[in-house]
Design an enzyme around this catalytic site. Structure first.
Site, mmCIF file in Angstrom:
data_model
loop_
_atom_site.group_PDB
_atom_site.id
_atom_site.type_symbol
_atom_site.label_atom_id
_atom_site.label_comp_id
_atom_site.label_asym_id
_atom_site.label_seq_id
_atom_site.Cartn_x
_atom_site.Cartn_y
_atom_site.Cartn_z
ATOM 1 N N LYS A 81 4.681 -3.583 -6.106
ATOM 2 C CA LYS A 81 6.298 -3.187 -6.135
ATOM 3 C C LYS A 81 6.850 -3.655 -4.827
ATOM 4 C CE LYS A 81 9.862 -1.554 -8.149
ATOM 5 N NZ LYS A 81 10.468 -2.581 -9.411
ATOM 6 N N LYS A 137 9.864 -13.077 -14.798
ATOM 7 C CA LYS A 137 9.492 -11.693 -15.343
ATOM 8 C C LYS A 137 8.151 -12.260 -16.480
ATOM 9 C CE LYS A 137 11.006 -9.650 -14.069
ATOM 10 N NZ LYS A 137 11.777 -8.974 -13.031
ATOM 11 N N GLU A 191 5.142 -13.100 -14.509
ATOM 12 C CA GLU A 191 4.596 -11.859 -13.806
ATOM 13 C C GLU A 191 3.662 -10.868 -14.672
ATOM 14 O OE1 GLU A 191 8.050 -9.503 -12.416
ATOM 15 O OE2 GLU A 191 6.653 -8.757 -10.905
ATOM 16 N N TRP A 251 -3.168 -2.066 -1.505
ATOM 17 C CA TRP A 251 -3.000 -3.692 -2.014
ATOM 18 C C TRP A 251 -3.461 -4.546 -0.907
ATOM 19 C CZ3 TRP A 251 -0.136 -7.818 -0.175
ATOM 20 C CH2 TRP A 251 0.098 -8.926 -1.028
ATOM 21 N N CYS A 295 0.941 -1.252 -0.030
ATOM 22 C CA CYS A 295 -0.037 -0.111 -0.122
ATOM 23 C C CYS A 295 0.875 1.260 0.014
ATOM 24 C CB CYS A 295 -1.045 0.054 1.091
ATOM 25 S SG CYS A 295 -2.242 -1.227 1.440
ATOM 26 N N ASN A 336 -0.089 1.683 6.324
ATOM 27 C CA ASN A 336 0.601 0.754 5.513
ATOM 28 C C ASN A 336 0.843 -0.419 6.368
ATOM 29 O OD1 ASN A 336 2.082 -0.718 3.695
ATOM 30 N ND2 ASN A 336 3.825 0.741 3.770
ATOM 31 N N GLY A 337 0.935 -1.837 6.140
ATOM 32 C CA GLY A 337 1.237 -2.638 7.088
ATOM 33 C C GLY A 337 0.200 -3.451 7.636
ATOM 34 N N HIS A 393 15.820 -34.893 -15.520
ATOM 35 C CA HIS A 393 15.547 -35.499 -14.224
ATOM 36 C C HIS A 393 13.975 -35.094 -13.880
ATOM 37 C CE1 HIS A 393 19.372 -36.402 -13.543
ATOM 38 N NE2 HIS A 393 19.763 -35.190 -13.914
ATOM 39 N N ARG A 452 2.798 0.720 -5.560
ATOM 40 C CA ARG A 452 2.758 0.021 -4.263
ATOM 41 C C ARG A 452 1.175 -0.747 -3.976
ATOM 42 N NH1 ARG A 452 6.820 1.622 -0.906
ATOM 43 N NH2 ARG A 452 5.474 0.715 0.913
ATOM 44 N N GLU A 483 14.978 -15.881 -13.562
ATOM 45 C CA GLU A 483 14.735 -14.645 -13.516
ATOM 46 C C GLU A 483 13.806 -14.241 -15.050
ATOM 47 O OE1 GLU A 483 14.138 -12.127 -11.748
ATOM 48 O OE2 GLU A 483 13.975 -10.424 -13.127
HETATM 49 O O1 M6R Z 1 12.529 -4.558 -3.222
HETATM 50 P P1 M6R Z 1 12.900 -5.898 -3.396
HETATM 51 O O2 M6R Z 1 13.986 -6.092 -4.264
HETATM 52 O O3 M6R Z 1 13.308 -6.601 -2.067
HETATM 53 O O4 M6R Z 1 11.591 -6.968 -3.896
HETATM 54 C C1 M6R Z 1 11.718 -8.260 -4.267
HETATM 55 C C2 M6R Z 1 10.715 -8.914 -4.921
HETATM 56 O O5 M6R Z 1 9.521 -8.371 -4.408
HETATM 57 C C3 M6R Z 1 10.816 -8.129 -6.252
HETATM 58 O O6 M6R Z 1 12.131 -8.683 -6.830
HETATM 59 C C4 M6R Z 1 9.418 -8.791 -7.285
HETATM 60 O O7 M6R Z 1 9.959 -10.458 -7.535
HETATM 61 C C5 M6R Z 1 9.775 -8.145 -8.424
HETATM 62 N N1 M6R Z 1 8.278 -7.906 -8.827
HETATM 63 C C6 M6R Z 1 9.818 -9.111 -9.788
HETATM 64 O O8 M6R Z 1 9.938 -8.320 -10.852
#
Ligand code: M6R
Length: 609
Positions: free
Chosen positions: A604, A487, A490, A74, A2, A100-101, A506, A27, A483
Site C-alpha cells: 500500500k 486498477k 493491479e 515487503w 514494510c 522499514n526503509g 497512432h 504495507r 486509472e
Molecule cells: O499513497 P500514495 O497516494 O502516494 O500512493 C501512490 C501509489 O503508490 C498508489 O496510488 C498505487 O498506485 C495504488 N496501489 C494504486 O491502486
C-alpha cells in the site's frame, strides 16, 4: 515499505502485536516476524508467507511476553524467506531490530562487521543494525547511547524499533520513514501507521525525523538527534477502529468502494460556500493563492491520475498546471519559482518518490502543499501547507475511495486558486462555476445511486476470457481510462492499458482484436469524437462497453454493452465512471480468485525510491 510495530505494557503483548501486524499487512505481506522478551531472554519467530504462518508458529510454541516488536515485510534486500524476515538479531541474540526503509551504507558496514568476526544470517540491509549495536553495548555503552551511536552510523531512510533483552524498554527512531507512538493506559505502541493500534488507543504522537523514543510500560521520553528532550503533543485520532475493519464485506476493497458516498460527503463538507458561490478550505483564507502563476503536481500511481484530472480542471479555469511522475521529478526537474505552487498528491503522505520530489521543489524555493488522506503524515508535516481529503482509512492496496476524494478536493482547490487569481487581477469571478460546485456537492449522492443499481457481474462473465483490456477516454475521461487500466492490471493480473481515445489510431489500434474488449468512457462533452474512436475499434471486431449516462442515446445505441453513470457536470463525470471501473476490476479479480486486498508484488505504502 514494510510495517513495523512494537508494544510494551504490563500484560501479555503477543495478541496486540499480532493485531498490529494484521492491521499493517497492507504495507507488505511476504513474510512476518515477532521478537519478545519472555523473562529468559529474547524469543524470535519469523515465517515467510502471510501472517497466518507466523500465527501458527507462535500458537504452537505458546509464546508470550509483555514487550515485543513485530514486522510485516515487503522485500527490498533479499528474497521473502524465513531468514530474511525481520526481526534481525545480533551474534549474542540480545538485540532484536525491525526496520522499514533502506540502509544505503549497509554493504560497507556488513563488510567491516564481518571482518571483525560478526556472522550474518540474512541478505538484508537491516541486519547490520543489531550487530553495530552489539559492538557499542560490548564497549559498555548504555542501551540508549548504543542505540544513538548505531543510528548515527546509518545512512538512508529508515524507521527502526529495537528491543534489548532485560531492559523492559523499547527504543525507536525515524528518518524519512513513518513512525508513530501510541499512548495507552500502562502501555505504549510504536507503529508505521496508527491503524496498527487503533483498537487499543486513539492517542497518538506523530514523531519527527531524528526523534528518539524510549518507552516502558510506565512512561515515554522523546529526544532529538542531539539527545535534547523535545515536546511532541499527544493527539486524538478521529478514525474509529471500525473504519479500519472489513465490516461484513469480503474484501477491504469492496468495502472502500461502497464507502465512497460517505467519503465524498466528508471530503466536501463545509468546503462549498452556500449557494455554490465558491470553495473554501479551513487552512486557507481568501486571496491565499493570488500570486500563484502556475501549479505543478507531483504524484505516483492513482494519485498521479487524480493529479492529471486536476490539471484539466485548473486548465478549464485558466490556471497553467503541469503533472509530474514524482519518481522522475528530481532527475528531470521543471523550472519553478516562488510563484509556483507545488502540490504533492499522496493518499498515504509517505510515498518516498513523492516526498523526495516535494523536498526538491521546496529546496528550489517553491511553495509546497500536500493533498493527503493522513493527518500527521510526513507530507502533511513537511509541506508548507496541507489539505486533507478526509476519505477515512484505506486499507486495500488498490486505491479506490481516495481517488474520488482526491478529485473532489482538487476540484475545490482549483476553484479557490482560480478565484484568488481572478480577484487579484480585478477580473470578474468566472460565472458558470456554480454548476461545477453544485456537481461537487452532489457527487456523493450520484455515486450512491450508481452503487445501488450496479450490475457489472454479468459483464464480467461475458468478458473474462479476453486477451487484454483497453480503456479509452477524452478530456477528464483520459486520466480515468488510465486509472481504470491501472486498477484492472493491479488486482486481476490481466493485461490492461488506458489511452486517450484519439491516440489509438497512432499505434495502439494494432493491438485491437475481437478478443480485446474496449471500455469507452463518455463525459457528455466531445462524445461524438469518442464515438468515432469506438467505431474504429468495432471495425476491428472489438466489443465495446460504454461507460455513459443513458441520456446519451447515440452512445447507448452504438456500444455493445452499457455501464450507466448518472447525468452530471461533464467535468465530474469521471468520478462516477471510475467507480464503475473499480467494480469491474473488483468482480473480475474475484472471479479469477486473486488476492484482491493484497495483490502480488505490491504494497500500500511505497516508502522506498
Ligand atoms: O499513497 P500514495 O497516494 O502516494 O500512493 C501512490 C501509489 O503508490 C498508489 O496510488 C498505487 O498506485 C495504488 N496501489 C494504486 O491502486
Amino acid at each position: 515499505m514494510c510495517g513495523i510495530t512494537a508494544r510494551v505494557g504490563d500484560d501479555d503483548a503477543v495478541d496486540t502485536l499480532l493485531t498490529g501486524l494484521a492491521n499493517l499487512e497492507y504495507r507488505g505481506y511476504d513474510s512476518a516476524g515477532l521478537a519478545m522478551e519472555n523473562g529468559d531472554g529474547l524469543e524470535v519467530y519469523k515465517r515467510e508467507g502471510d501472517l497466518s504462518s507466523l500465527r501458527d508458529a507462535i500458537d504452537a510454541e505458546r509464546a508470550e511476553g509483555h514487550i515485543g516488536i513485530g514486522h510485516t515485510r515487503w522485500s527490498t534486500h533479499g528474497a521473502p524467506t524465513n531468514e530474511n524476515a525481520h526481526p534481525h538479531t545480533d551474534c549474542t541474540n540480545q538485540v532484536a531490530v525491525v526496520h522499514n526503509g533502506i540502509i544505503e551504507n549497509h554493504a560497507t558496514l556488513r563488510e567491516e562487521l564481518t571482518a571483525r568476526g560478526h556472522t550474518f544470517t540474512s541478505e538484508t540491509d537491516t541486519e547490520v543494525v543489531p550487530h553495530v549495536m552489539e559492538e557499542f553495548l560490548e564497549e559498555g555503552a548504555s542501551v540508549e547511547s548504543a542505540f544513538r551511536d548505531t543510528i548515527s552510523m546509518l545512512s538512508g531512510s529508515f524507521a527502526v524499533a529495537v528491543l534489548v533483552e532485560e531492559t523492559g524498554e523499547l527504543y525507536a527512531t525515524r528518518k524519512g520513514s513513518p513512525l508513530v507512538l501510541g499512548v495507552g493506559e500502562n502501555e505504549y505502541f510504536l507503529a508505521s501507521d496508527a491503524p496498527a493500534f487503533l483498537e487499543f488507543t486513539d492517542q497518538v504522537v506523530y514523531l519527527e525525523d531524528g526523534d528518539v523514543v524510549r518507552a516502558s510500560a510506565e512512561d515515554h521520553h522523546i529526544t532529538d538527534a542531539n539527545g535534547d528532550p523535545v515536546d511532541r503533543p499527544v493527539q486524538s485520532i478521529d478514525w474509529s477502529p471500525e473504519d479500519a475493519e472489513k465490516g461484513g464485506y469480503d474484501h477491504y476493497m469492496k468495502k472502500e468502494i461502497h464507502e465512497q458516498p460517505t467519503a465524498l460527503a466528508q471530503t466536501v463538507r463545509g468546503r462549498v460556500e452556500d449557494g455554490h458561490t465558491g470553495a473554501t478550505f479551513e487552512a486557507f483564507s481568501r486571496g491565499e493563492f493570488s500570486d500563484v502563476k502556475q501549479v505543478q503536481f507531483l504524484a505516483c500511481g492513482t494519485s498521479y491520475h487524480a493529479a492529471l484530472y486536476a490539471q484539466q480542471l485548473l486548465a478549464q479555469r485558466g490556471v497553467p498546471a503541469q503533472v509530474f511522475r514524482a519518481g522522475e521529478y528530481a532527475t528531470n526537474p521543471a523550472p519553478l519559482g516562488d510563484d509556483t505552487l507545488v502540490v504533492g498528491v499522496t493518499q498515504s503522505g509517505e510515498t518516498a518518490d513523492t516526498l523526495g520530489s516535494l523536498r526538491h521543489a521546496s529546496d528550489a524555493g517553491a511553495r509546497t502543499l500536500a493533498v493527503t488522506n493522513v493527518v500527521g503524515s510526513t507530507a502533511a508535516r513537511e509541506c508548507d501547507d496541507a489539505v486533507f481529503i478526509r476519505a477515512g482509512p484505506e486499507i486495500g492496496v488498490a486505491a479506490t475511495k481516495t481517488f474520488s476524494s482526491q478529485v473532489a478536493t482538487l476540484g475545490l482547490l482549483a476553484e479557490q486558486i482560480a478565484r484568488d487569481r481572478e480577484e487579484a487581477n480585478h477580473e470578474e469571478y468566472t460565472s458558470g462555476q456554480s454548476a461545477f460546485l453544485e456537481g461537487v456537492s452532489t457527487l456523493s449522492e450520484n455515486v450512491q445511486w450508481l452503487l445501488e443499481g450496479n450490475d457489472v457481474e454479468n459483464l464480467v462473465d461475458r468478458y473474462r476470457d479476453a486477451d487484454a483490456y483497453f480503456f479509452i477516454g477524452r478530456g477528464v475521461m483520459h486520466p480515468v481510462a488510465k486509472e481504470g487500466a491501472l486498477k484492472f492490471k493491479e488486482i486481476t493480473y490481466e493485461h490492461a492499458e488506458g489511452f486517450a481515445a484519439g491516440e489509438l489510431k497512432h499505434g495502439p489500434l494494432a493491438l485491437v482484436t475481437p478478443d480485446t474488449p474496449v471500455f469507452a468512457l463518455f463525459s457528455g462533452e466531445n462524445d461524438e469524437k469518442t464515438l468515432n474512436n469506438v467505431k474504429e475499434v468495432q471495425a476491428r471486431g472489438a466489443p465495446v462497453i460504454g461507460v455513459t449516462a443513458t441520456d446519451a442515446s447515440e452512445v447507448v445505441d452504438t456500444v455493445d454493452d452499457v455501464l450507466e453513470i448518472p447525468p452530471t457536470h461533464p467535468a465530474l463525470a469521471g468520478v462516477a465512471a471510475n467507480v464503475q471501473l473499480q467494480l469491474i476490476s473488483y468482480h473480475m479479480a474475484d472471479r479469477l480468485n486473486r488476492a484482491i486486498d493484497k495483490p502480488r508484488n505490491l504494497a500500500k505504502s511505497v516508502t522506498v525510491e
